[in-house]
Design a protein around this motif. Structure first.
Motif, PDB file in Angstrom:
ATOM      1  N   ILE A 308       0.857  -1.194   0.000  1.00 61.28           N
ATOM      2  CA  ILE A 308       0.000   0.000   0.000  1.00 61.28           C
ATOM      3  C   ILE A 308       0.887   1.237   0.000  1.00 61.28           C
ATOM      4  O   ILE A 308       2.072   1.171   0.317  1.00 61.28           O
ATOM      5  CB  ILE A 308      -0.938   0.051   1.236  1.00 61.28           C
ATOM      6  CG1 ILE A 308      -0.115  -0.040   2.530  1.00 61.28           C
ATOM      7  CG2 ILE A 308      -2.004  -1.006   1.161  1.00 61.28           C
ATOM      8  CD1 ILE A 308      -0.939   0.219   3.789  1.00 61.28           C
ATOM      9  N   LYS A 309       0.295   2.364  -0.354  1.00 60.29           N
ATOM     10  CA  LYS A 309       1.007   3.627  -0.271  1.00 60.29           C
ATOM     11  C   LYS A 309       1.171   4.039   1.190  1.00 60.29           C
ATOM     12  O   LYS A 309       0.293   3.787   2.025  1.00 60.29           O
ATOM     13  CB  LYS A 309       0.227   4.733  -1.008  1.00 60.29           C
ATOM     14  CG  LYS A 309       0.286   4.646  -2.525  1.00 60.29           C
ATOM     15  CD  LYS A 309       1.595   5.188  -3.048  1.00 60.29           C
ATOM     16  CE  LYS A 309       1.581   5.316  -4.561  1.00 60.29           C
ATOM     17  NZ  LYS A 309       2.860   5.847  -5.083  1.00 60.29           N
ATOM     18  N   ARG A 310       2.300   4.656   1.484  1.00 62.36           N
ATOM     19  CA  ARG A 310       2.513   5.192   2.830  1.00 62.36           C
ATOM     20  C   ARG A 310       1.392   6.177   3.175  1.00 62.36           C
ATOM     21  O   ARG A 310       0.853   6.845   2.302  1.00 62.36           O
ATOM     22  CB  ARG A 310       3.875   5.888   2.887  1.00 62.36           C
ATOM     23  CG  ARG A 310       4.361   6.194   4.276  1.00 62.36           C
ATOM     24  CD  ARG A 310       5.769   6.757   4.250  1.00 62.36           C
ATOM     25  NE  ARG A 310       6.731   5.795   3.730  1.00 62.36           N
ATOM     26  CZ  ARG A 310       7.278   4.824   4.452  1.00 62.36           C
ATOM     27  NH1 ARG A 310       6.943   4.664   5.731  1.00 62.36           N
ATOM     28  NH2 ARG A 310       8.150   3.996   3.901  1.00 62.36           N
ATOM     29  N   ASN A 311       1.024   6.256   4.450  1.00 58.94           N
ATOM     30  CA  ASN A 311      -0.042   7.147   4.948  1.00 58.94           C
ATOM     31  C   ASN A 311      -1.439   6.692   4.523  1.00 58.94           C
ATOM     32  O   ASN A 311      -2.356   7.504   4.400  1.00 58.94           O
ATOM     33  CB  ASN A 311       0.188   8.602   4.498  1.00 58.94           C
ATOM     34  CG  ASN A 311       1.475   9.180   5.053  1.00 58.94           C
ATOM     35  OD1 ASN A 311       1.826   8.921   6.205  1.00 58.94           O
ATOM     36  ND2 ASN A 311       2.188   9.930   4.242  1.00 58.94           N
ATOM     37  N   CYS A 337       5.473  -6.461  13.457  1.00 59.25           N
ATOM     38  CA  CYS A 337       6.330  -7.641  13.293  1.00 59.25           C
ATOM     39  C   CYS A 337       7.307  -7.789  14.459  1.00 59.25           C
ATOM     40  O   CYS A 337       7.529  -8.896  14.963  1.00 59.25           O
ATOM     41  CB  CYS A 337       7.133  -7.518  11.995  1.00 59.25           C
ATOM     42  SG  CYS A 337       6.207  -7.990  10.523  1.00 59.25           S
ATOM     43  N   ALA A 338       7.885  -6.660  14.872  1.00 61.98           N
ATOM     44  CA  ALA A 338       8.862  -6.706  15.964  1.00 61.98           C
ATOM     45  C   ALA A 338       8.238  -7.279  17.231  1.00 61.98           C
ATOM     46  O   ALA A 338       8.903  -7.982  18.011  1.00 61.98           O
ATOM     47  CB  ALA A 338       9.417  -5.308  16.233  1.00 61.98           C
ATOM     48  N   TYR A 362      -6.869   5.208  11.890  1.00 69.00           N
ATOM     49  CA  TYR A 362      -5.505   4.692  12.043  1.00 69.00           C
ATOM     50  C   TYR A 362      -4.784   4.630  10.703  1.00 69.00           C
ATOM     51  O   TYR A 362      -5.326   4.162   9.701  1.00 69.00           O
ATOM     52  CB  TYR A 362      -5.538   3.306  12.686  1.00 69.00           C
ATOM     53  CG  TYR A 362      -4.156   2.682  12.819  1.00 69.00           C
ATOM     54  CD1 TYR A 362      -3.227   3.185  13.721  1.00 69.00           C
ATOM     55  CD2 TYR A 362      -3.779   1.611  12.012  1.00 69.00           C
ATOM     56  CE1 TYR A 362      -1.958   2.629  13.836  1.00 69.00           C
ATOM     57  CE2 TYR A 362      -2.512   1.038  12.130  1.00 69.00           C
ATOM     58  CZ  TYR A 362      -1.607   1.554  13.035  1.00 69.00           C
ATOM     59  OH  TYR A 362      -0.351   1.012  13.139  1.00 69.00           O
ATOM     60  N   ILE A 363      -3.523   5.097  10.693  1.00 68.10           N
ATOM     61  CA  ILE A 363      -2.677   5.048   9.505  1.00 68.10           C
ATOM     62  C   ILE A 363      -1.774   3.816   9.609  1.00 68.10           C
ATOM     63  O   ILE A 363      -1.006   3.680  10.570  1.00 68.10           O
ATOM     64  CB  ILE A 363      -1.826   6.324   9.370  1.00 68.10           C
ATOM     65  CG1 ILE A 363      -2.726   7.566   9.288  1.00 68.10           C
ATOM     66  CG2 ILE A 363      -0.917   6.232   8.138  1.00 68.10           C
ATOM     67  CD1 ILE A 363      -3.675   7.588   8.116  1.00 68.10           C
ATOM     68  N   VAL A 364      -1.879   2.941   8.639  1.00 68.97           N
ATOM     69  CA  VAL A 364      -1.120   1.687   8.666  1.00 68.97           C
ATOM     70  C   VAL A 364       0.378   1.970   8.556  1.00 68.97           C
ATOM     71  O   VAL A 364       0.821   2.811   7.764  1.00 68.97           O
ATOM     72  CB  VAL A 364      -1.565   0.761   7.510  1.00 68.97           C
ATOM     73  CG1 VAL A 364      -0.731  -0.516   7.483  1.00 68.97           C
ATOM     74  CG2 VAL A 364      -3.047   0.426   7.655  1.00 68.97           C
ATOM     75  N   GLN A 365       1.174   1.252   9.358  1.00 73.49           N
ATOM     76  CA  GLN A 365       2.619   1.397   9.372  1.00 73.49           C
ATOM     77  C   GLN A 365       3.280   0.193   8.715  1.00 73.49           C
ATOM     78  O   GLN A 365       2.724  -0.911   8.703  1.00 73.49           O
ATOM     79  CB  GLN A 365       3.120   1.530  10.816  1.00 73.49           C
ATOM     80  CG  GLN A 365       2.499   2.689  11.584  1.00 73.49           C
ATOM     81  CD  GLN A 365       2.804   4.044  10.959  1.00 73.49           C
ATOM     82  OE1 GLN A 365       3.962   4.376  10.719  1.00 73.49           O
ATOM     83  NE2 GLN A 365       1.763   4.810  10.694  1.00 73.49           N
ATOM     84  N   ASP A 366       4.475   0.390   8.178  1.00 72.40           N
ATOM     85  CA  ASP A 366       5.206  -0.712   7.568  1.00 72.40           C
ATOM     86  C   ASP A 366       5.463  -1.799   8.609  1.00 72.40           C
ATOM     87  O   ASP A 366       5.911  -1.523   9.724  1.00 72.40           O
ATOM     88  CB  ASP A 366       6.547  -0.215   7.009  1.00 72.40           C
ATOM     89  CG  ASP A 366       7.302  -1.319   6.287  1.00 72.40           C
ATOM     90  OD1 ASP A 366       6.754  -1.886   5.339  1.00 72.40           O
ATOM     91  OD2 ASP A 366       8.445  -1.613   6.687  1.00 72.40           O
TER      92      ASP A 366
END
Length: 376
Positions: A308-311, A337-338, A362-366
């Motif tokens: 997905i695109k960032r933000n 993941c961490a 909520y903005i999805v994070q890598d």
């Protein structure tokens, strides 16, 4: 979200050899196989070292990585915009890609003729960009004619001031970008295109306004042990474009690696002092340059990576999985993941309180692992 990247270059720069390295790497038993879709298109998985770890944590049966699609666009020549070398057809192929990969020759070989009888990757780049700009000028002229008609009609029909202003703003953009094209100022074209996208003014596709990366095809000896840093042609590209978008690759070495079993390929890389396949570097750079990140859905059946695109807000990310998940989105259970790597298993992670519930904002994070709650 699949990335589509087009390999562009003059004849005899190594573009076909590089593309063949993609299509010949079809080894289903490997974690990251490549497969050919048709004679000039290939799909490859995006390497991600988090996926095997997730597979272990969830005891999953299979991995489904994110993908990149490569298009081999036949060698362009001067005059392509006027139809030379079937140029119009090939320029049309560039129109459909998200990212242009300029393959530029950085090797001297008297047995491989250069179309201009001189190895100069910067000059080669300028030839290609000039052809793209000529084609763009034609597109701009056609759009100007239409917008002028829309603007005249809007004024005659007493359209709202806002509607008239929108047409006037687009006309101003077209005027400015045409001036930049005539001045052969690609950085300005890209800046204007980026701003037009933000302002919702971009109604015409511009070839020279597309994102691009530079692939410097260096000789085999120069690729070993990073000797390419002393290659005069590579240095010229870095000076012109910056090291962040110039990717050194030896197409010949990549083609050899692609035909070897994974263990033998790793041995060959170790013996040559190569720490990463050039193809993997291209994919990673393309991913970052397009502002893409990866989130995961995980379970005992499969680990699935999604681009997905960032933000991107979480409901839109859910729509990448299935439209029903976006339409009926309630909330998302999220952790990183961490967190799972530290906990070992999902059950142990839940005991740590790291799992959280997120709403529509909520903005999805890598690296997020997401479970969507929905109702349709």
């Amino acid at each position: 979200m699949a990335i589509q990247a087009g390999l562009v270059g003059l004849p005899n720069v190594g573009k076909s050899t590089l593309f063949n390295a993609l299509t010949k790497s079809s080894i289903p038993a490997e974690n990251y196989p490549f497969c050919t879709v048709d004679p000039n298109t290939a799909i490859t998985y995006v390497p991600d070292d988090r996926m095997p770890k997730l597979m272990t944590a969830f005891k999953s049966q299979k991995l489904i990585p994110a993908t990149v699609q490569f298009v081999d666009i036949a060698g362009l020549v001067k005059g392509a915009a006027d139809g030379e070398g079937l140029g119009n057809q090939f320029l049309g192929h560039i129109m459909s890609v998200d990212l242009v990969l300029h393959v530029l020759r950085c090797f001297n070989d008297p047995n491989i003729l250069h179309v201009h009888n001189k190895v100069s990757p910067v000059d080669d780049f300028e030839v290609i960009v000039a052809e793209l700009m000529i084609k763009d000028l034609d597109a701009i002229a056609k759009r100007e004619e239409r917008v002028q008609g829309f603007l005249k009609s809007a004024k005659n029909k007493n359209a709202t001031p806002q509607q008239i202003r929108e047409w006037e703003n687009e006309m101003a953009f077209l005027t400015n970008v045409k001036a930049a094209l005539n001045a052969v100022d690609q950085p300005l074209v890209q800046k204007l295109v980026a701003q037009a996208k933000q302002d919702n003014l971009l109604q015409v596709q511009l070839l020279s306004g597309k994102n691009y990366l530079i692939i410097a095809n260096v000789p085999e000896d120069d690729y070993i042990g990073k000797n390419y840093e002393q290659n005069e042609h590579y240095q010229a590209l870095v000076k012109r474009f910056g090291a962040n978008i110039v990717i050194p690759v030896s197409a010949k070495i990549e083609a050899e690696l692609a035909q070897l079993p994974e263990e033998e390929a790793n041995d060959m890389m170790a013996s040559l002092g190569i720490t990463e396949k050039g193809l993997n570097s291209i994919i990673a750079k393309a991913y970052a340059h397009l502002g893409l990140i990866t989130f995961f859905t995980c379970g005992p059946k499969e680990i699935h990576a999604w681009s997905i695109k960032r933000n991107t807000p979480v409901p839109r990310a859910a729509g990448e999985i299935h439209s029903d998940l976006e339409r009926g989105f309630i909330c998302a259970e999220v952790y990183g993941c961490a967190d799972i790597f530290a906990a070992g298993t999902e059950a142990q992670l839940k005991a740590t309180g790291k799992l959280r519930t997120e709403g529509k904002e909520y903005i999805v994070q890598d690296g997020d692992i997401i479970n969507i709650r929905f109702n349709v």
